[in-house]
Design a protein around this motif. Structure first.
Motif: not given
Length: 320
Positions: A1-7, A84-94
């Motif tokens: 399964m592809a990995e997804v980075l989460v900040y 080498s993730p499939a996506a990078v997710l970041v909280p939508s703060s300033a």
């Protein structure tokens, strides 16, 4: 399964709720790998694992606290190159949106900001956004590179899904730009004991109809009975009745709580742009023709100084 980075957004090891939402969304499109930086980063692993992080990449250096966002971008880029993730997710703060934008430029990828939902697609993750002052809902995906996506708070309900949460130290080489802008002082924000406005599950806001700063305790009392955050319309803020940090609207903060209560707010487009994606909206206004009633799930036509105190009493009575 592809990995997804989460900040990971945390304060001295205490993980904030938007990160848990990101982990829940990340599991829809792959296996979450959390990136936790700064003081207390190693203490976030147990919570992150509880909500689905297969791995937790940690790094700590004084630069993360002493300088602005570039050291964090350097670290997130190092995590991207390692995973080498499939996506990078970041909280939508300033800060989150600035980190995401800088990362997207560095890795030559497209970026989607202020997503309110996320799902797997045949050609990559598909994000849902509320755009043009919440007048339209769009579904989009990044067409080049690895998607970098920022997600609004309260876009998903955090779901427990225990995972390994293996802690690994992330090797970070800071760039020359990392120390270009130094933080010279900090002033702690005075705590009200209420939830953070953009992260709160319930928000109670007051507008021009409140009539003055001396009347805002009526709004605050209802908020406190519900465990809610307090917001204000631009008209109330411009009049000096409530601090600008609590303004909800196009030129203030955007909120998306489970419940939004608007007291004495007419419903100008400027305000609607900041709260229209709330799950349930209740308006209290003595003007039956107020535009806010075109938007709400429930509307009360009446004097807020009669309705709100009675509502507060009822909430307190039911809570016992």
């Amino acid at each position: 399964m592809a990995e997804v980075l989460v900040y990971v957004d945390h304060v001295d090891g205490a993980v904030r709720k938007p990160t848990l939402e990101l982990l829940t969304l990340a599991r829809r499109i792959g296996e979450p790998v959390a990136v936790s930086l700064g003081s207390g980063a190693e203490n976030t692993a147990s919570v992150l694992a509880e909500y689905g992080a297969a791995r937790v990449l940690t790094a700590d250096a004084p630069e993360f606290a002493d300088y602005l966002v570039v050291p964090k971008v350097d670290a997130l880029q190092a995590a991207y190159e390692a995973v080498s993730p499939a996506a990078v997710l970041v909280p939508s703060s300033a800060e989150g949106k600035e980190i995401a934008a800088r990362l997207a430029v560095r890795i030559g990828s497209g970026i989607i900001t202020d997503a309110v939902d996320l799902e797997a697609g045949e050609e990559g993750p598909v994000a849902t956004q509320s755009v043009f002052a919440a007048a339209f809902t769009t579904r989009s995906r990044v067409s080049r590179g690895t998607p970098v996506i920022t997600v609004k708070p309260n876009s998903a309900t955090p779901e427990v899904a225990a995972a390994a949460g293996a802690v690994q130290v992330l090797e970070v080489s800071l760039s020359e730009q990392a120390t270009g802008t130094k933080v010279v002082s900090r002033t702690p924000r005075e705590s009200t004991g209420r939830p953070e406005l953009t992260e709160a599950a319930i928000v109670v806001s007051g507008g021009r109809g409140v009539g003055g700063a001396e009347n805002f305790p009526v709004v605050e009392a209802l908020a406190d009975s519900l465990g809610a955050a307090v917001g204000a319309s631009r008209a109330a803020v411009d009049a000096g009745w409530y601090p600008h940090t609590h303004q909800v609207g196009q030129t203030g903060k955007t909120v998306s709580p489970q419940l939004y209560i608007a007291a004495g707010i007419s419903g100008a487009i400027q305000h609607r742009a900041g709260m229209q994606t709330s799950k349930t909206i209740v308006a209290i206004n003595k003007d039956a023709e107020a535009p806010i009633f075109d938007l709400v799930d429930y509307g009360v036509v009446g004097d807020l100084f009669e309705v709100v105190p009675r509502l507060t009493e009822e909430v307190r009575a039911r809570k016992g």
